[in-house]
Design a protein around this motif. Structure first.
Motif, PDB file in Angstrom:
ATOM      1  N   ALA C  36     -33.531   5.434  -6.458  1.00 39.27           N
ATOM      2  CA  ALA C  36     -34.356   6.493  -6.956  1.00 39.27           C
ATOM      3  C   ALA C  36     -33.060   7.573  -7.415  1.00 39.27           C
ATOM      4  O   ALA C  36     -32.145   7.608  -6.920  1.00 39.27           O
ATOM      5  CB  ALA C  36     -35.169   7.256  -5.906  1.00 39.27           C
ATOM      6  N   SER C  37     -33.782   8.650  -8.006  1.00 35.80           N
ATOM      7  CA  SER C  37     -32.918   9.783  -8.463  1.00 35.80           C
ATOM      8  C   SER C  37     -32.577  10.418  -7.218  1.00 35.80           C
ATOM      9  O   SER C  37     -33.283  10.781  -6.168  1.00 35.80           O
ATOM     10  CB  SER C  37     -33.779  10.756  -9.224  1.00 35.80           C
ATOM     11  N   GLY C  38     -30.944  10.592  -7.039  1.00 34.73           N
ATOM     12  CA  GLY C  38     -30.470  11.314  -5.885  1.00 34.73           C
ATOM     13  C   GLY C  38     -30.279  10.285  -4.690  1.00 34.73           C
ATOM     14  O   GLY C  38     -29.923  10.940  -3.609  1.00 34.73           O
ATOM     15  N   GLN C  86     -22.348   8.790 -16.465  1.00 28.95           N
ATOM     16  CA  GLN C  86     -23.998   9.544 -16.757  1.00 28.95           C
ATOM     17  C   GLN C  86     -24.035  10.606 -17.750  1.00 28.95           C
ATOM     18  O   GLN C  86     -25.036  10.752 -18.499  1.00 28.95           O
ATOM     19  CB  GLN C  86     -24.573   9.799 -15.313  1.00 28.95           C
ATOM     20  N   GLU C 163     -25.941   4.624 -15.284  1.00 23.80           N
ATOM     21  CA  GLU C 163     -26.954   4.900 -16.156  1.00 23.80           C
ATOM     22  C   GLU C 163     -26.760   4.635 -17.605  1.00 23.80           C
ATOM     23  O   GLU C 163     -27.008   5.531 -18.465  1.00 23.80           O
ATOM     24  CB  GLU C 163     -27.478   6.443 -15.958  1.00 23.80           C
ATOM     25  N   THR C 165     -27.912   3.214 -20.177  1.00 27.02           N
ATOM     26  CA  THR C 165     -29.350   3.178 -21.054  1.00 27.02           C
ATOM     27  C   THR C 165     -30.089   4.337 -20.867  1.00 27.02           C
ATOM     28  O   THR C 165     -31.354   4.460 -21.506  1.00 27.02           O
ATOM     29  CB  THR C 165     -29.962   1.975 -20.964  1.00 27.02           C
ATOM     30  N   GLY C 166     -29.729   5.090 -20.164  1.00 21.67           N
ATOM     31  CA  GLY C 166     -30.583   6.372 -19.785  1.00 21.67           C
ATOM     32  C   GLY C 166     -31.163   7.240 -21.165  1.00 21.67           C
ATOM     33  O   GLY C 166     -32.313   7.455 -21.270  1.00 21.67           O
ATOM     34  N   ASN C 167     -30.471   7.225 -22.237  1.00 19.09           N
ATOM     35  CA  ASN C 167     -30.740   8.041 -23.436  1.00 19.09           C
ATOM     36  C   ASN C 167     -30.990   6.887 -24.480  1.00 19.09           C
ATOM     37  O   ASN C 167     -30.939   7.359 -25.657  1.00 19.09           O
ATOM     38  CB  ASN C 167     -29.586   8.922 -23.897  1.00 19.09           C
ATOM     39  N   HIS C 195     -31.779   3.247 -12.894  1.00 23.78           N
ATOM     40  CA  HIS C 195     -32.971   3.225 -12.150  1.00 23.78           C
ATOM     41  C   HIS C 195     -34.002   2.660 -12.915  1.00 23.78           C
ATOM     42  O   HIS C 195     -35.293   2.430 -12.380  1.00 23.78           O
ATOM     43  CB  HIS C 195     -33.419   4.833 -12.315  1.00 23.78           C
ATOM     44  N   GLN C 196     -33.847   1.994 -13.969  1.00 19.39           N
ATOM     45  CA  GLN C 196     -34.649   0.957 -14.629  1.00 19.39           C
ATOM     46  C   GLN C 196     -34.688  -0.482 -13.939  1.00 19.39           C
ATOM     47  O   GLN C 196     -34.193  -1.421 -14.412  1.00 19.39           O
ATOM     48  CB  GLN C 196     -34.118   1.063 -16.295  1.00 19.39           C
ATOM     49  N   GLN C 198     -36.947  -2.828 -14.342  1.00 20.00           N
ATOM     50  CA  GLN C 198     -37.249  -3.786 -15.005  1.00 20.00           C
ATOM     51  C   GLN C 198     -36.168  -4.334 -15.940  1.00 20.00           C
ATOM     52  O   GLN C 198     -36.089  -5.653 -16.101  1.00 20.00           O
ATOM     53  CB  GLN C 198     -38.405  -2.973 -16.051  1.00 20.00           C
TER      54      GLN C 198
END
Ligand SMILES: Nc1ncnc2c1ncn2[C@@H]1O[C@H](COP(=O)(O)OP(=O)(O)OP(=O)(O)O)[C@@H](O)[C@H]1O
Ligand SMILES: Nc1ncnc2c1ncn2[C@@H]1O[C@H](COP(=O)(O)OP(=O)(O)OP(=O)(O)O)[C@@H](O)[C@H]1O
Ligand SMILES: [Mg+2]
Ligand SMILES: [Mg+2]
Lengths: 286, 220, 220, 286
Positions: C36-38, C86, C163, C165-167, C195-196, C198
């Motif tokens: 998760a975040s953090g 990130q 991360e 693919t965050g954007n 965090h994705q 899937q």
């Protein structure tokens, strides 16, 4: 609304991590303002000295022989009638010897009393007009036409040339002072630029959340103003000390008067604020 | 409330980031703005909070014509627009709380009010415990949430969110969207740009879809 | 290849960002890092590319002990580690191409080679057309892909992606992950923090899951 | 490996958008180096003048009456035996009168030939040792014990005091120069800091992709070096011009010699590089 507290917090944020750099810039501004101050004081004193020298300057008219009282009266009157002459004093051969003795000491000239070789003379006080081009020449030509007159000595030419040199030096000094003032402006602008460049992201974001130009500018402009102000005060103190030191050890000097000191310090303040303003503006988008 | 009329935005001459976009958003609406990477979502939002001006067309926000507004008025308009930036835009030398407080400071609010509202907003995004962390001491998702707190702390009339969940895991994403829709309920017109289409589906809100700068279809 | 032994990272005293983490990654493996975040994903990666040092434990990369390496050697080690940050970390006053070229410039490669490899890498992420755009002229997703190009341009031994693919929208995300796994095939040991969840499911790769700084379970 | 091309590209990146600021900093450094240069030249000339004055200085021994040739020979020999005396010249009353006439012109002193009031004297050339504390006093005490001697005049005291003042001024000038050098260091450091602070993100990222300290530092240190170098060259040119101007219009001055100019310019270069290094280091993490 916009409290002073906030402004000082902002200034402190800029200065905090850069105390050394801020002190360095203070030193630089102090030195930069020192030079114009020195020139100001030098020019003030030189101008004054020159004026004193000029006002004390006389034209010495040496005579072929001692005159009678009537001759003295007549010539005095006629000389007073000439333009630029403000006073006439007759110096007899005896007066001349006394003056010479006072100058060189009686021992050196002992025995001169018996056969005084010094001529009698008129000493003419002159006003400033004599220092204008050609006037002195015309005056001495007129006087030399009198048969009683043997020779004329006037130091005005030398003093005039000296004055020219002084003025050239003053112009050079002024030019240098202007350059130095620009340099001071630049130094302050640069110091503020470092402060703001370190925080350019902050400035950008502040604008995005609705801060006005003034809100963002004020602390930086104040920082610049404080730098210029403190630098000028330090400089004024140092100048006062230098003037005192030179007065005690070399030659008597006059210091700036209080309104001149005020002008000097306020110039530092304005310079600082303008420099900071120029530096800050670039980082504002709106 | 918000009236976009034939707006285009060109960068250089080659390609239009936005071509002849028109739509209307009513006061209190919540709208999603979707589209692939580079479709023009951020560009459209940038026009709305006046970081840029449109190349053509008009944007009316309330009574103001954003394409004509004078520079001096921009700050005052921005005070009514809360923005969650895609790249967070937190001030590096300020703590999380100080970053959130900025919006209120600029308005000249009192110290007491600033503290109360700031804490409230940080609590809302679940970061009250990190109030004294500097941005470099926050994880990506935490920074994003601080950015949210700053945008909502002053209860803006318009709330613009650019990819507000890009750095959040599912759990946090859902909570954040709950929060945004709650703020929307309280009256803020809300526009959320996102590429996570599955999110928009869940909320069944009006969705504007951009494809290479063209407004393709409008779903509801 | 990579051996993490009992690593902890404390910020201040209150909370551990990482607590006693141990794992091994073999040469050429591809591993997902979820949480998760953090949770501590970025922190772990930061230790691996030496932006920070662990508070306790050892990290062995190849023959090097990262917790003991001298400062002078750090640059030379980093040259073999490609990082996708990130927050992108693109140089604002350089174009996309110049940003990608940086990795090669630092190595003192010839101008011709730099140009060839840079174009290749930009083409790989589909941004050859934006080679002369400055970072502020890129969309969020485009910036992220430039960051990817910079990380892979020098064919690093280790590839760290935080991360990535965050954007990005789904389409772009899938393509990017294809790209990363392709680079992995060519031999680069690859760690992808995300965090994705899937995404990780689809690839059926080894997954390390962090929960509040603790390595919870390892799935394969 | 690391080509010069790259370094100049990096410098150009820094200067490009900040041309005005770079010129401003050049002006400032030019002014800052001007002051130490001025003091250097002034001190050089003053030292030389003082040395000339001292070497030309004599001790005048006035005598009660004219001496016979034997007396002159004896006293000359004895005076030569005294420490510090390098030459002895006898000046008769007639010689003295001739000298005086040359000084004041024959007209003023006409008639003095008949009854010459001037005394005969010995003029002693002295070496530098006489300027040390107490030596001159001891010497004149010894000489005054001769019954032929009436009075002794020695200007060394005044010259000594003048020398002291000069030296104080030189020390002040040196101190000021050191401060100014610090200021120049600071100005260069600040200019480079603006350049690097504008690009701190770049520097950070460069480190993250594997750039070494040297790779990042070099362009900035070179920028600082170039600023210091150019500033010093401009300054040297200006000093040369000023020296020439003063030589032509006021008093003859000597300029720095070529190896001194070299030192001066190299100091500028080093100052610039050191300043830039200090400024840059702070922005490096490893
Ligand atoms: N200042 C600029 N100059 C030139 N081109 C720009 C500029 N800003 C954006 N662009 C281009 O405009 C297009 C739209 O960008 P925008 O940031 O609006 O995309 P986006 O929909 O937000 O994408 P993402 O989901 O990746 O953030 C992109 O192709 C981008 O390269
Ligand atoms: N420099 C720091 N000082 C103090 N705390 C820090 C620092 N860096 C990170 N933290 C804290 O450590 C925890 C882990 O941070 P990290 O960035 O590793 O999370 P993450 O898993 O990457 O999260 P995200 O998915 O949101 O990016 C967070 O709670 C964060 O606030
Ligand atoms: Mg975007
Ligand atoms: Mg992270």
């Amino acid at each position: 609304m916009r409290s002073f507290g906030r402004i000082f917090v902002e200034i402190w944020r800029s200065v905090r991590f850069e105390l050394l750099s801020t002190l360095g810039s203070l030193l630089t501004i102090f030195l930069a303002t020192l030079l114009p101050g020195l020139f100001w004081i030098a020019s003030k004193n030189l101008t004054q000295t020159e004026a004193e020298l000029k006002s004390g300057l006389t034209m010495d008219v040496f005579l072929r022989e001692e005159l009678t009282v009537e001759q003295i009266t007549r010539l005095t009157k006629e000389f007073m009638g000439l333009g630029g002459v403000t006073g006439v004093t007759y110096v007899s051969k005896e007066d001349a010897l006394n003056r010479m003795m006072q100058k060189f000491g009686p021992k050196m000239l002992a025995g001169l009393e018996d056969e005084n070789p010094l001529p009698a003379s008129f000493i003419l006080s002159v006003d400033k007009s004599v220092f204008t081009q050609g006037v002195a020449e015309a005056l001495s030509k007129k006087i030399s036409r009198y048969p009683e007159v043997d020779d004329i000595v006037f130091a005005g030419d030398i003093l005039n040339r000296l004055g020219n040199i002084l003025r050239t030096t003053e112009i050079l000094g002024f030019a240098l002072s202007v350059m130095v003032a620009f340099a001071a402006l630049f130094i302050i602008a640069n110091t503020v630029r470092v402060a703001i460049s370190d925080r350019r992201k902050t400035v950008e974001i502040m604008q995005l959340v609705g801060a006005t130009r003034g809100y963002i500018l004020t602390p930086f402009v104040m920082l610049g103003g404080m730098l210029g102000f403190s630098g000028a005060i330090l400089s004024a103190l140092a100048l006062n000390w230098i003037t005192g030191y030179v007065s005690n050890h070399l030659i008597k000097l006059v210091f700036l008067e209080s309104h001149e000191i005020f002008t000097f310090i306020m110039s530092g303040l304005c310079l600082g604020m303008v420099g900071a303003f120029i530096a800050t503006r670039k980082y504002l988008k709106i | 409330m918000l009236n976009v009329e034939g707006v285009s935005k060109y960068y250089g001459q080659r390609q239009a980031a936005l071509s002849n976009i028109s739509f209307r958003i009513d006061k209190g609406e919540m709208v999603f703005l979707t589209g692939a990477s580079g479709a023009g979502k951020s560009t459209l939002l940038r026009l709305l909070y006046l970081e840029e001006k449109p190349s053509a067309g008009r944007i009316l926000l309330d009574r103001f014509d954003l394409s004509r507004i004078s520079k001096r008025k921009i700050p005052f308009l921005r005070r009514h627009v809360g923005v969650i930036f895609q790249d967070f835009r937190l001030i590096p030398e300020r703590t999380a709380a100080e970053n959130v407080a900025l919006t209120l400071e600029v308005l000249g609010k009192s110290g007491r009010e600033i503290r109360r509202k700031t804490d409230e907003a940080l609590n809302l995004v679940g970061l009250l415990g990190k109030r004294n962390n500097y941005p470099y001491q926050l994880s990506g998702g935490e920074a994003q949430r601080v950015s949210v707190a700053r945008a909502v702390v002053n209860e803006p009339l318009v709330l613009l969110a650019d990819e507000p969940t890009g750095n959040l895991d599912e759990q946090n994403s859902r909570e954040l969207l709950e929060l945004l829709s709650e703020i929307n309920m309280r009256g803020a017109t809300t526009i959320i740009a996102t590429h996570q289409v599955q999110l928009t589906a869940k909320y069944a809100k009006r969705t504007l879809n951009l494809v290479s700068g063209i407004l393709e279809k409008e779903t509801r």
